[in-house]
Motif scaffolding. Structure first.
Motif, PDB file in Angstrom:
ATOM      1  N   CYS A 108       0.853  -1.189   0.000  1.00  0.00           N
ATOM      2  CA  CYS A 108       0.000   0.000   0.000  1.00  0.00           C
ATOM      3  C   CYS A 108       0.888   1.238   0.000  1.00  0.00           C
ATOM      4  N   GLY A 109       0.870   1.981  -1.096  1.00  0.00           N
ATOM      5  CA  GLY A 109       1.671   3.189  -1.221  1.00  0.00           C
ATOM      6  C   GLY A 109       2.747   3.032  -2.274  1.00  0.00           C
TER       7      GLY A 109
ATOM      8  N   GLY B 230       7.534   2.182  -0.831  1.00  0.00           N
ATOM      9  CA  GLY B 230       6.644   1.212  -1.468  1.00  0.00           C
ATOM     10  C   GLY B 230       7.273   0.574  -2.690  1.00  0.00           C
ATOM     11  N   ILE B 231       7.921   1.386  -3.514  1.00  0.00           N
ATOM     12  CA  ILE B 231       8.563   0.859  -4.730  1.00  0.00           C
ATOM     13  C   ILE B 231       9.699  -0.086  -4.382  1.00  0.00           C
ATOM     14  N   GLU B 232      10.564   0.328  -3.457  1.00  0.00           N
ATOM     15  CA  GLU B 232      11.696  -0.512  -3.066  1.00  0.00           C
ATOM     16  C   GLU B 232      11.221  -1.823  -2.447  1.00  0.00           C
ATOM     17  N   THR B 233      10.197  -1.739  -1.601  1.00  0.00           N
ATOM     18  CA  THR B 233       9.667  -2.938  -0.967  1.00  0.00           C
ATOM     19  C   THR B 233       9.062  -3.880  -1.998  1.00  0.00           C
ATOM     20  N   ALA B 234       8.243  -3.331  -2.887  1.00  0.00           N
ATOM     21  CA  ALA B 234       7.557  -4.163  -3.877  1.00  0.00           C
ATOM     22  C   ALA B 234       8.537  -4.847  -4.824  1.00  0.00           C
ATOM     23  N   THR B 235       9.522  -4.111  -5.321  1.00  0.00           N
ATOM     24  CA  THR B 235      10.457  -4.699  -6.280  1.00  0.00           C
ATOM     25  C   THR B 235      11.397  -5.704  -5.637  1.00  0.00           C
TER      26      THR B 235
ATOM     27  N   LEU C 244       6.498  11.031  -7.311  1.00  0.00           N
ATOM     28  CA  LEU C 244       7.938  11.248  -7.424  1.00  0.00           C
ATOM     29  C   LEU C 244       8.323  12.071  -8.646  1.00  0.00           C
ATOM     30  N   GLY C 245       7.358  12.451  -9.459  1.00  0.00           N
ATOM     31  CA  GLY C 245       7.652  13.290 -10.619  1.00  0.00           C
ATOM     32  C   GLY C 245       7.739  12.478 -11.902  1.00  0.00           C
ATOM     33  N   GLU C 246       7.411  13.122 -13.007  1.00  0.00           N
ATOM     34  CA  GLU C 246       7.357  12.425 -14.292  1.00  0.00           C
ATOM     35  C   GLU C 246       8.726  11.971 -14.772  1.00  0.00           C
ATOM     36  N   GLY C 247       9.788  12.673 -14.392  1.00  0.00           N
ATOM     37  CA  GLY C 247      11.111  12.349 -14.905  1.00  0.00           C
ATOM     38  C   GLY C 247      11.575  10.955 -14.550  1.00  0.00           C
ATOM     39  N   ILE C 248      11.166  10.459 -13.385  1.00  0.00           N
ATOM     40  CA  ILE C 248      11.628   9.155 -12.921  1.00  0.00           C
ATOM     41  C   ILE C 248      10.660   8.032 -13.280  1.00  0.00           C
ATOM     42  N   THR C 249       9.479   8.389 -13.792  1.00  0.00           N
ATOM     43  CA  THR C 249       8.451   7.383 -14.075  1.00  0.00           C
ATOM     44  C   THR C 249       8.922   6.267 -15.001  1.00  0.00           C
TER      45      THR C 249
END
Length: 301
Positions: free
Chosen positions: A159-160, A165-170, A201-206
């Motif tokens: 959740c999040g 959240g990204i680091e945990t999920a990956t 986190l902004g479009e640049g990193i998407t």
């Protein structure tokens, strides 16, 4: 009697504050000030990596380092701050109430994961906010191997969709395969209310986030929110229920409760507003608040 610089917290900000102060005092050849650190344990916990396996080893001892540079360490949990009397009340490792005086205070107690009043969240969701909670999650993941294989067992809901959240999920697919087997049919889902992947986190990193999630096999449900958590999964705001034995909460942070004992302006996360020297606005020079890691050179006494 020496004046005392007291630092609450032994995370990155607290440790760098203490070492920076010791360096500056040594350079100035000052012997009229002492440096004290109050924290639960004399160790630097590598909190940004708590989403990884073997979390119990992600710490570095501080006792010898502090002793070498003349920093006094007080083990305990800070309970309250008396800014008028310039003292901090804390509970020591024996459960006894104690008090320590200060002339300058650096509040570097860090943030905490925000846990709103979502039904079932407290009872059924895990987090990686502190070492103890990350270790509970790790034990839970290991225990999954004792359950019969099922989509519920093999699904993790994060959740999040911020950095944590990204680091945990990956990280989850690799961790789960090491526990459940290389051929386990896994599903890792990030639920985030942002309109698109990594929106906060902004479009640049998407593009990088999308690529990393695709490579790891992580699914995103954007524009969605978790409204309830139960022993069998989560319920989304559209009524959908995702069956899962493992729900990990990473939605936002809030400032340490200790900030409530200090008069001053706050932002929406409860963090005290400071000036360019990190001095709390509305307080005398005696109190500095570090809500995020900062360059030691900016700390002023």
């Amino acid at each position: 009697m020496k004046s005392n610089i007291l630092i609450i917290g032994a995370g990155f900000a607290g440790v760098w504050s203490a070492l920076s102060a010791a360096r500056l005092l040594d350079q100035a050849q000052r012997a009229d000030l002492s440096i004290s650190v109050l924290a639960p344990q004399p160790e630097l916990r590598i909190r940004p990596r708590f989403y990884e396996a073997d979390v119990h080893g992600m710490k570095a001892p501080l006792g010898d380092l502090f002793e070498a540079v003349g920093i006094h360490f007080f083990p305990g949990n800070a309970d309250s701050i008396d800014t008028e009397g310039r003292s901090v009340s804390y509970t020591d490792t024996h459960g006894q109430p104690q008090r320590i005086a200060y002339d300058r205070l650096i509040l570097a107690a860090g943030s905490q994961v925000a846990r709103p009043a979502v039904p079932g969240l407290a009872e059924h969701a895990f987090d990686v906010d502190q070492m103890e909670s990350a270790m509970r999650l790790e034990q839970h993941l290991v225990d999954l191997a004792a359950l019969p294989a099922s989509p519920t067992r093999n699904t993790v809901v994060v959740c999040g969709g911020g950095f944590t959240g990204i680091e945990t999920a990956t990280e989850m697919p690799t961790r789960l395969r090491s526990i459940l087997g290389a051929d386990a049919a896994l599903r890792v889902v990030v639920v985030d209310r942002g309109a698109q992947v990594g929106a906060a986190l902004g479009e640049g990193i998407t593009p990088s986030i999308v690529a990393a999630c695709e490579q790891a096999g992580v699914e995103w449900l954007a524009g969605a929110s978790v409204v309830a958590v139960d022993a069998a999964g989560v319920t989304l705001d559209n009524g959908e229920h995702i069956a899962s034995n493992t729900v990990i909460w990473t939605v936002g942070v809030k400032a340490s409760p200790l900030t409530a004992h200090v008069a001053g302006e706050r932002d929406t996360f409860g963090r005290l507003k400071v000036d360019g020297h990190l001095k709390v606005l509305g307080q005398e020079l005696s109190l500095i608040h570090i809500s995020e890691p900062t360059r030691p050179e900016r700390i002023s006494y």
